[in-house]
Design an enzyme around this catalytic site. Structure first.
Site, PDB file in Angstrom:
ATOM      1  NE  ARG A  47      -3.022   0.397   3.294  1.00  0.00           N
ATOM      2  CZ  ARG A  47      -2.400   0.793   4.413  1.00  0.00           C
ATOM      3  NH1 ARG A  47      -1.784   1.969   4.446  1.00  0.00           N
ATOM      4  NH2 ARG A  47      -2.375   0.024   5.495  1.00  0.00           N
ATOM      5  CE1 TYR A  99     -16.144  11.486 -16.280  1.00  0.00           C
ATOM      6  CE2 TYR A  99     -15.586  11.731 -13.971  1.00  0.00           C
ATOM      7  CZ  TYR A  99     -16.025  10.950 -15.019  1.00  0.00           C
ATOM      8  OH  TYR A  99     -16.339   9.640 -14.797  1.00  0.00           O
ATOM      9  CG  ASP A 171      -9.425  16.033 -15.782  1.00  0.00           C
ATOM     10  OD1 ASP A 171      -8.737  15.408 -16.604  1.00  0.00           O
ATOM     11  OD2 ASP A 171     -10.505  15.608 -15.324  1.00  0.00           O
ATOM     12  CE  LYS A 196     -12.522   7.679 -18.590  1.00  0.00           C
ATOM     13  NZ  LYS A 196     -12.827   8.975 -18.047  1.00  0.00           N
TER      14      LYS A 196
HETATM   15  C1  LIG Z   1     -13.150   9.497 -16.823  1.00  0.00           C
HETATM   16  C2  LIG Z   1     -12.724  10.844 -16.404  1.00  0.00           C
HETATM   17  C3  LIG Z   1     -12.454  11.140 -15.056  1.00  0.00           C
HETATM   18  C4  LIG Z   1     -12.652  10.128 -13.949  1.00  0.00           C
HETATM   19  O1  LIG Z   1     -11.822   9.028 -14.091  1.00  0.00           O
HETATM   20  P1  LIG Z   1     -12.196   7.530 -13.628  1.00  0.00           P
HETATM   21  O2  LIG Z   1     -10.986   6.774 -14.021  1.00  0.00           O
HETATM   22  O3  LIG Z   1     -13.456   7.147 -14.353  1.00  0.00           O
HETATM   23  O4  LIG Z   1     -12.431   7.579 -12.162  1.00  0.00           O
HETATM   24  C5  LIG Z   1     -12.036  12.426 -14.752  1.00  0.00           C
HETATM   25  N1  LIG Z   1     -11.900  13.365 -15.695  1.00  0.00           N
HETATM   26  C6  LIG Z   1     -12.158  13.124 -16.989  1.00  0.00           C
HETATM   27  C7  LIG Z   1     -11.981  14.211 -17.982  1.00  0.00           C
HETATM   28  C8  LIG Z   1     -12.575  11.857 -17.391  1.00  0.00           C
HETATM   29  O5  LIG Z   1     -12.842  11.623 -18.673  1.00  0.00           O
END
Ligand SMILES: *Cc1c(COP(=O)(O)O)cnc(C)c1O
Length: 375
Positions: A47, A99, A171, A196
């Site tokens: 962890r 998001y 982000d 992604k």
């Molecule tokens: C999918 C996504 C998230 C969240 O990520 P997870 O891996 O689904 O928890 C945050 N920001 C953006 C722009 C995303 O496309």
């Protein structure tokens, strides 16, 4: 070194014992001590730190040009850790369009712990300045944003944040380190959902926070990883590192195809509006040209004439595109955003979001053409 070279080599070394070129998966949760009680490998308990995770973190820090990367078991776990590194009563500014999960973490979870949240249109710096408070500690940028691909000027917002004594976090999931380098533009922290583009194959969930400096704030994010425990498994980290060498090639091919798809949609009579930062008609095009390089990303949204029923019919008629959520993967996806569970109310009912994959763009365009004609 160039990004392509880092993507292949960062976080990887030939194993000194076996001379294996590909990294091993090390699932061990615990690591043996030496006779004097010390930890000769530097690892204690998984962890806290683990070999595959450390390798992934080194690689992701190198790709973003950061001093430190902290990997999580999902993007939302990374976001939660980032907000939780603030203090009770701190104020954050979120983009009007973010998001949805990011908004919900801030407003449903952390507001109960005293996080103050305001929303602003990040395309309007005066509007951002108006919502700042003496206790504003973070401005959160998401660019291009989900789902209408709004573009925010990272350098200007970082400047505004710093003048107010706040951090700027970005982000950068839609852009990836290939197309956009927020730290070089002045942001302090970058967040990715590695689920992604970085993972890229729809088979691993993950998230990361990357800091320009390894300062007290990033150390609190690290504390959230180690103590909060939302850590990625050895296999997840291995899969993500496995995906990095092809990231630049994938993202560039997806961007090129996305531009062609966006141009096709813009000329189609059944389409009312196309959202793609690579189109000169997009309001964020000039800023995107300035702060992105080598493409505008693989995400395209568009509105069909006739609203939700037509949009759902188009999604159902698509054969090459899969009607599913998520993005950044090798297969192209189409999604009707207004009907997802818990959808924000401001999503246009006729909006379809495309994640362009690695199929031939002619096949993608032909598929959209037949789906639009049926609808
Ligand atoms: C999918 C996504 C998230 C969240 O990520 P997870 O891996 O689904 O928890 C945050 N920001 C953006 C722009 C995303 O496309």
């Amino acid at each position: 070194m160039h990004l392509e070279t880092l993507a292949v080599h960062a976080g990887r070394t030939t194993d000194p014992q076996t001379r294996a070129v590909a990294p091993a998966i090390i699932p061990s949760t615990t690591f043996e001590r030496a006779e004097d009680g010390s930890y000769p490998s530097g690892f204690v308990y998984a962890r806290s730190d683990a070999p595959n995770r450390r390798a992934l973190e080194q690689a992701l820090a190198a790709l973003e040009g950061g001093a430190v990367a902290i990997a999580f078991s999902s993007g939302n776990a990374a976001t939660t850790a980032l907000f939780s590194a603030l203090q009770t009563g701190d104020h954050v500014v979120l983009p009007e369009e973010t998001y949805h999960g990011t908004q919900l973490v801030a407003t449903r979870m952390l507001a109960r712990w005293g996080l103050q949240v305001s929303f602003a249109d990040l395309g309007d710096l005066d509007a951002v300045a108006r919502v700042l408070r003496p206790n504003t500690r973070l401005i959160w940028v998401e660019t291009p944003s989900n789902p209408t691909l709004r573009v925010a000027d990272i350098a200007q917002i970082a400047e505004l944040a710093h003048a107010a004594g706040a951090l700027c976090a970005c982000d950068s999931t839609f852009a990836t380190p290939v197309l956009q380098q927020p730290l070089a533009l002045g942001a302090d922290v970058v967040m990715h959902s590695t689920t992604k583009y970085i993972g890229g194959h729809s088979d691993v969930l993950g998230g990361v926070v990357i800091g320009r400096e390894d300062n007290a704030f990033l150390q609190r994010v690290r504390q959230h990883q180690v103590l909060g425990g939302a850590v990625p498994s050895a296999f997840d980290c291995w899969l993500l590192l496995r995906s990095l060498p092809t990231l630049p090639l994938r993202v560039r091919a997806q961007s090129e195809s996305a531009l062609r798809v966006a141009e096709f949609l813009e000329s189609h009579p059944a389409v009312a509006r196309v959202y793609y930062p690579g189109l000169p008609s997009h309001p964020g095009h000039a800023v995107a040209c300035r702060q992105m390089r080598g493409g505008f990303g693989g995400m395209v949204s568009f509105e069909v004439r006739g609203g939700a029923s037509v949009a759902l019919a188009v999604a159902a008629a698509a054969r090459v595109f899969t009607h599913a959520t998520s993005l950044g993967c090798v297969e192209s996806l189409i999604e009707h955003r207004a009907s997802i569970p818990d959808a924000p109310s401001d999503i246009p009912p006729g909006l379809l979001r495309l994640s362009i994959g690695l199929e031939h763009p002619d096949d993608l365009i032909a598929d959209l053409a037949q789906a639009l004609s049926i609808a």
